[in-house]
Motif scaffolding. Structure first.
Motif, PDB file in Angstrom:
ATOM      1  N   ARG A 179     -45.935 -14.174  25.628  1.00 57.81           N
ATOM      2  CA  ARG A 179     -45.839 -13.004  26.414  1.00 57.81           C
ATOM      3  C   ARG A 179     -46.939 -12.980  28.077  1.00 57.81           C
ATOM      4  N   LEU A 180     -46.683 -14.009  28.386  1.00 59.47           N
ATOM      5  CA  LEU A 180     -47.702 -14.414  30.383  1.00 59.47           C
ATOM      6  C   LEU A 180     -47.438 -13.802  31.262  1.00 59.47           C
ATOM      7  N   GLU A 181     -48.416 -12.878  31.803  1.00 53.74           N
ATOM      8  CA  GLU A 181     -47.563 -12.233  32.819  1.00 53.74           C
ATOM      9  C   GLU A 181     -48.866 -12.754  34.094  1.00 53.74           C
ATOM     10  N   ARG A 182     -48.458 -13.392  35.407  1.00 52.75           N
ATOM     11  CA  ARG A 182     -49.276 -14.624  36.339  1.00 52.75           C
ATOM     12  C   ARG A 182     -48.753 -13.772  37.371  1.00 52.75           C
ATOM     13  N   GLY A 183     -49.166 -13.611  38.561  1.00 51.71           N
ATOM     14  CA  GLY A 183     -49.487 -13.278  40.166  1.00 51.71           C
ATOM     15  C   GLY A 183     -50.995 -12.844  40.473  1.00 51.71           C
ATOM     16  N   SER A 184     -51.217 -12.583  42.199  1.00 47.55           N
ATOM     17  CA  SER A 184     -51.910 -12.715  42.508  1.00 47.55           C
ATOM     18  C   SER A 184     -52.898 -11.157  42.449  1.00 47.55           C
ATOM     19  N   ILE A 185     -54.171 -11.015  42.697  1.00 45.50           N
ATOM     20  CA  ILE A 185     -55.293  -9.776  42.743  1.00 45.50           C
ATOM     21  C   ILE A 185     -56.625 -10.373  43.890  1.00 45.50           C
ATOM     22  N   ASN A 186     -55.934 -10.181  44.766  1.00 41.20           N
ATOM     23  CA  ASN A 186     -57.712 -10.072  45.320  1.00 41.20           C
ATOM     24  C   ASN A 186     -57.367 -12.311  46.199  1.00 41.20           C
ATOM     25  N   ARG A 187     -56.313 -12.518  45.756  1.00 38.98           N
ATOM     26  CA  ARG A 187     -55.871 -13.629  46.330  1.00 38.98           C
ATOM     27  C   ARG A 187     -56.303 -14.713  45.054  1.00 38.98           C
TER      28      ARG A 187
ATOM     29  N   TYR B  56     -53.819 -14.134  38.568  1.00 37.79           N
ATOM     30  CA  TYR B  56     -54.790 -13.168  37.388  1.00 37.79           C
ATOM     31  C   TYR B  56     -53.700 -13.299  36.530  1.00 37.79           C
ATOM     32  N   PHE B  57     -53.879 -13.387  34.729  1.00 38.30           N
ATOM     33  CA  PHE B  57     -53.275 -13.245  33.551  1.00 38.30           C
ATOM     34  C   PHE B  57     -53.113 -12.235  33.224  1.00 38.30           C
ATOM     35  N   ILE B  58     -52.690 -11.938  32.634  1.00 39.76           N
ATOM     36  CA  ILE B  58     -52.235 -10.969  31.108  1.00 39.76           C
ATOM     37  C   ILE B  58     -51.705 -11.514  29.999  1.00 39.76           C
ATOM     38  N   ALA B  59     -52.721 -12.090  28.659  1.00 39.49           N
ATOM     39  CA  ALA B  59     -51.445 -12.148  27.081  1.00 39.49           C
ATOM     40  C   ALA B  59     -51.325 -11.799  26.307  1.00 39.49           C
ATOM     41  N   MET B  60     -50.387 -11.455  25.647  1.00 43.43           N
ATOM     42  CA  MET B  60     -50.516 -10.541  24.684  1.00 43.43           C
ATOM     43  C   MET B  60     -48.992 -10.932  23.767  1.00 43.43           C
ATOM     44  N   LEU B  61     -49.547 -11.526  22.577  1.00 40.83           N
ATOM     45  CA  LEU B  61     -48.484 -11.961  21.312  1.00 40.83           C
ATOM     46  C   LEU B  61     -47.578 -10.167  21.346  1.00 40.83           C
TER      47      LEU B  61
ATOM     48  N   THR C 127     -48.632 -26.834  14.551  1.00 42.42           N
ATOM     49  CA  THR C 127     -49.858 -27.320  15.312  1.00 42.42           C
ATOM     50  C   THR C 127     -50.271 -26.782  15.773  1.00 42.42           C
ATOM     51  N   ASP C 128     -50.895 -26.317  16.598  1.00 47.84           N
ATOM     52  CA  ASP C 128     -51.891 -25.607  17.734  1.00 47.84           C
ATOM     53  C   ASP C 128     -50.888 -25.408  19.607  1.00 47.84           C
ATOM     54  N   LYS C 129     -49.988 -26.310  19.265  1.00 50.30           N
ATOM     55  CA  LYS C 129     -49.297 -26.663  20.788  1.00 50.30           C
ATOM     56  C   LYS C 129     -48.407 -25.700  20.954  1.00 50.30           C
ATOM     57  N   ILE C 130     -49.111 -25.225  22.547  1.00 45.70           N
ATOM     58  CA  ILE C 130     -48.807 -23.483  22.532  1.00 45.70           C
ATOM     59  C   ILE C 130     -47.900 -24.512  23.917  1.00 45.70           C
ATOM     60  N   LEU C 131     -46.053 -23.679  23.597  1.00 42.19           N
ATOM     61  CA  LEU C 131     -45.200 -24.856  24.397  1.00 42.19           C
ATOM     62  C   LEU C 131     -44.201 -23.492  25.567  1.00 42.19           C
ATOM     63  N   PRO C 132     -43.363 -23.985  26.475  1.00 43.80           N
ATOM     64  CA  PRO C 132     -42.591 -22.562  26.909  1.00 43.80           C
ATOM     65  C   PRO C 132     -41.804 -22.491  25.985  1.00 43.80           C
ATOM     66  N   TYR C 133     -41.679 -21.180  25.931  1.00 37.46           N
ATOM     67  CA  TYR C 133     -39.756 -20.328  25.379  1.00 37.46           C
ATOM     68  C   TYR C 133     -38.545 -20.063  26.466  1.00 37.46           C
ATOM     69  N   ASP C 134     -37.941 -21.236  25.574  1.00 32.31           N
ATOM     70  CA  ASP C 134     -37.199 -20.471  26.925  1.00 32.31           C
ATOM     71  C   ASP C 134     -35.732 -19.607  26.708  1.00 32.31           C
ATOM     72  N   LEU C 135     -35.666 -18.313  27.679  1.00 32.25           N
ATOM     73  CA  LEU C 135     -34.979 -17.446  26.940  1.00 32.25           C
ATOM     74  C   LEU C 135     -33.676 -17.521  26.753  1.00 32.25           C
ATOM     75  N   LYS C 136     -33.254 -18.225  27.793  1.00 34.22           N
ATOM     76  CA  LYS C 136     -31.396 -19.295  27.816  1.00 34.22           C
ATOM     77  C   LYS C 136     -31.329 -20.324  26.821  1.00 34.22           C
TER      78      LYS C 136
ATOM     79  N   SER D  70     -45.713 -11.216  40.901  1.00 35.77           N
ATOM     80  CA  SER D  70     -46.324 -10.789  39.379  1.00 35.77           C
ATOM     81  C   SER D  70     -44.560 -11.656  38.842  1.00 35.77           C
ATOM     82  N   ARG D  71     -44.714 -12.160  37.607  1.00 35.54           N
ATOM     83  CA  ARG D  71     -44.485 -12.977  37.079  1.00 35.54           C
ATOM     84  C   ARG D  71     -44.100 -13.417  35.615  1.00 35.54           C
ATOM     85  N   ILE D  72     -43.306 -13.144  34.679  1.00 37.50           N
ATOM     86  CA  ILE D  72     -43.290 -12.868  32.701  1.00 37.50           C
ATOM     87  C   ILE D  72     -42.513 -14.473  32.047  1.00 37.50           C
ATOM     88  N   ASP D  73     -43.732 -15.556  31.483  1.00 39.73           N
ATOM     89  CA  ASP D  73     -43.160 -16.492  31.321  1.00 39.73           C
ATOM     90  C   ASP D  73     -43.188 -16.365  29.566  1.00 39.73           C
TER      91      ASP D  73
END
Length: 747
Positions: free
Chosen positions: A167-175, A178-183, A135-144, A124-127
């Motif tokens: 914030r987007l959390e991803r990981g594996s459930i039942n192989r 999974y995704f969890i997104a929130m402003l 625009t409606d373009k979604i781009l990665p936000y680099d914390l550094k 599980s990780r957060i990006d």
């Protein structure tokens, strides 16, 4: 939205083969792991909705940097082979879990194999991501190295402007991934628990597609966020899983199990939402219907888009399509009637258009020549051809498999690649090890309505049913013949319509295939079939696509409605909006469902009918977003045996092959009860057509009798269900009426 199932299947199955070495070969599955897990499938007595789910055994939440559960909670053993797609999802290689060569190879930075992954697990990780201003373009936000503030778009929460950072959390459930997104606030970056902007409402994102399983699936981060961008910027949280994407599996028990656990992960972090609303199109729509039917605690409301009631009942007519094309183009090629696509429509039911361009018509004369028939170039197409082209091969032929090299040749030879094999733990297997299938066409009188209406002659009706045949048993099926010449993206298909797997006439009659009652029984009990049980608020939305010969035909909405009418005695908790294809009323629909779900939450008896907003009614919508007509009867038509309603006159509903064969519009009879030919004639099955002189011919074609659809599905078991909504309806006043209420939908 796909032009046809052809393109969808070619992409997902890999028929778009590039020249040269495919990089997928490097990480293909080269060995199948043994299925030795102790995890058992939920045991069902009557209907799955009556069976309690077991208590959760995993301690959610999954800590960051750790992995979720590999075994499902109650949906059976892990399926192998299983192709990992974490790399495709942009989260790196899967974790090594064995050194025996099971699954895909995992490499170090020097491109050396360090082990293998059979279960495709990922930590599980957060990006973070942001919307590029203007625009409606979604781009990665680099914390550094964060982007300049003026580059980040702004939304408003409680009237205050805030930057669109997700914030987007991803990981594996039942192989599955999974995704969890929130402003989230810019000041909370790095804080997993921050939820200041969440409006306490949860969206579960489902996705469609065609599948025969055996893959983990993936969706890019930007794509996932962009799909529900409008809702995220309002403060909704959005969750989902590649296991709730029918591009990768139609196992609805596993889909429910996975959705329940993804929701548990969310709740363990952020608390119970006010409601959970499902949203998704095509297969992502039918998944909502089935999860809501089969269980509680996952979805409180549904927004199916371009939906079907379920996949397995669609296969009833889908697997007829190629049989008919083989008959029209090969067996009865000399009949000029079949050059007219409106004549074919009389048999197929689905729309047929003369002059409609199909990009792969060159395959038709080629296959006619190989079959010894006079070649001719088609001048038109139908939904049966344009949208369901090669579907029978993809869903039903166990020898076909994936052409794209997800699996080695050795692995391909060991697996039966069908829709049913993906669900073998549900449908069961036969004595030869093949998954049991629900499809059959014994007793089906193709073109019955066309003959009754005088569109075809009695002799044409007899000839069609004498020679159309069926599919050979799975253990007798052969791989289709196709090759891809150098430089071509599409293969030259030399056995179009699966013609090398269709039964040949013996004694001038082509044999039919019986349905397997055990497979049908299991399909019903395990909730793979929608029986009309969906006692939650439902707003079904679709574009009108009949003129495009699109697979997402209008009838599917009314199949679901008819089944609800049969089960509940009413459909008051289902609203259908059909719009011009240039307008998509999803945002307006969300606003109505939000009002409905909150009202139901605050209602004492939770009745979804009595809490429905007054202005939320069946409607047809033009390209500007204006309601053309609305009310209780606007969609009436032949499907419910009523005069055409105002919306039905604008957006006509077509039927399908089994309806044209005399079957019900609800489309859920897998095994028909049969009557003798003499009883069929006496009982009026042929209407006013004088069939007495043809009785012997019909008895030769149908030795065990013909379908009598008044008997219903004779393989449907006693499911032990009592419709709770019907009991309420019988003891309440009529639901509020909104007939005549006019409104305008903002584009």
């Amino acid at each position: 939205m796909n032009r046809s199932i052809l393109l969808l299947l070619l992409v997902s199955s890999g028929f778009l083969v590039a020249c040269g070495q495919d990089p997928l070969v490097k990480r293909q599955v080269i060995s199948i792991a043994p299925m030795d897990q102790k995890n058992q499938i939920l045991q069902i007595d009557k209907h799955i909705s009556l069976t309690a789910r077991p208590e959760e055994t995993f301690a959610f939440p999954i800590p960051l940097g750790k992995v979720g559960p590999a075994d499902s909670l109650y949906s059976g053993k892990r399926q192998y082979p299983f192709y990992c797609m974490t790399l495709d999802a942009g989260i790196g290689q899967p974790l090594v879990d064995n050194q025996q060569g099971y699954g895909v190879a995992v490499y170090d930075k020097n491109d050396k194999v360090i082990g293998y992954s059979k279960d495709c697990m990922t930590i599980s990780r957060i990006d973070y991501f942001y919307t590029l201003a203007g625009t409606d373009k979604i781009l990665p936000y680099d914390l550094k190295m964060p982007p300049a503030r003026e580059k980040i778009a702004t939304t408003h929460i409680e009237g205050k402007p805030v930057p669109e950072i997700f914030r987007l959390e991803r990981g594996s459930i039942n192989r599955y991934i999974y995704f969890i997104a929130m402003l989230v606030p810019e000041t909370s970056l790095g804080d997993r628990d921050a939820k200041q902007y969440w409006n306490n409402k949860l969206i579960y994102q489902f996705k469609g597609g065609a599948s025969i399983g055996f893959r983990q699936g993936q969706m890019g981060a930007s794509r996932f966020i962009n799909r529900r961008h409008t809702l995220l910027r309002q403060g909704y949280a959005v969750i989902g899983s590649s296991g709730n994407n029918t591009s990768y599996s139609y196992n609805m028990l596993l889909a429910e199990d996975t959705a329940r656990r993804v929701k548990s992960q969310f709740i363990s972090l952020y608390g119970e939402p006010l409601y959970t609303l499902g949203i998704g199109g095509s297969g992502g729509g039918l998944a909502q219907y089935l999860i809501a039917q089969n269980s509680t605690g996952v979805l409180d409301g549904l927004m199916p888009i371009y939906s079907y009631p379920d996949m397995v009942s669609q296969s009833i007519f889908i697997l007829d399509c190629d049989l008919l094309q083989h008959y029209f183009n090969i067996t009865d090629n000399g009949n000029s009637k079949w050059k007219d696509w409106e004549q074919r429509e009389n048999i197929e039911g689905m729309n047929g258009i003369n002059g409609f361009e199909h990009p792969y018509t060159f395959l038709v004369p080629l296959n006619q020549m190989f079959a010894g028939a006079w070649p001719s170039m088609p001048n038109g197409s139908s939904e049966c051809v344009y949208s369901w082209f090669i579907a029978s091969t993809f869903f039903y032929n166990p020898k076909q498999g994936f052409v794209k090299p997800y699996f080695s040749d050795e692995v391909k030879e060991q697996v039966n690649w069908t829709y049913w094999q993906d669900l073998a733990q549900i449908y069961g297997t036969d004595d030869n090890g093949f998954a049991r299938t629900t499809w059959g066409n014994e007793g089906v009188q193709y073109g019955l309505k066309a003959m009754q209406q005088g569109d075809i002659s009695i002799d044409e009706f007899i000839h069609l049913n004498q020679y159309i045949g069926s599919w050979v048993p799975q253990d007798k099926m052969r791989k289709e013949t196709a090759f891809t010449p150098l430089g071509m993206k599409f293969p030259i298909w030399l056995s179009l319509w699966g013609r090398n797997n269709i039964t040949e006439p013996k004694s001038h009659v082509a044999k039919r295939k019986p349905s397997d009652p055990k497979a049908i029984d299991n399909g019903y009990r395990y909730g793979q079939v929608f029986i009309g049980k969906a006692e939650v608020p439902i707003l079904e939305i679709r574009h009108y696509l009949e003129e495009d010969l699109n697979m997402h035909h209008t009838l599917a909405s009314f199949e679901a409605r008819l089944r609800m009418l049969e089960y509940q005695g009413h459909n008051d908790n289902q609203v259908i909006w059909i719009s011009h294809k240039d307008h998509t009323p999803i945002d307006k629909g969300i606003a109505f469902l939000d009002q409905w779900l909150l009202a139901r939450r605050n209602s004492e008896d939770k009745d979804p009918v009595m809490t429905k907003p007054l202005a939320l009614v069946d409607s047809c919508i033009d390209e500007q977003g204006n309601v053309q007509f609305e009310g209780d009867n606007v969609w009436d038509g032949e499907w419910n045996n009523k005069p055409a309603g105002k919306c039905s006159k604008i957006f006509p509903t077509y039927s399908n092959i089994r309806v044209q064969a005399g079957g019900p519009w609800a489309g859920s009879i897998f095994k028909c009860g049969r009557v003798s030919i003499s009883d069929a004639i006496e009982g009026g099955i042929y209407g006013d057509v004088p069939m007495q002189g043809y009785q012997q011919k019909l008895e030769n074609i149908f030795p065990s009798g013909v379908c009598d659809y008044t008997q219903g599905d004779i393989a449907k078991p006693d499911l032990g269900l009592t419709p709770s909504l019907q009991a309420k309806k019988n003891n309440r006043s009529s639901p509020p009426s909104a007939v005549g209420v006019r409104r305008s939908l903002e584009k």
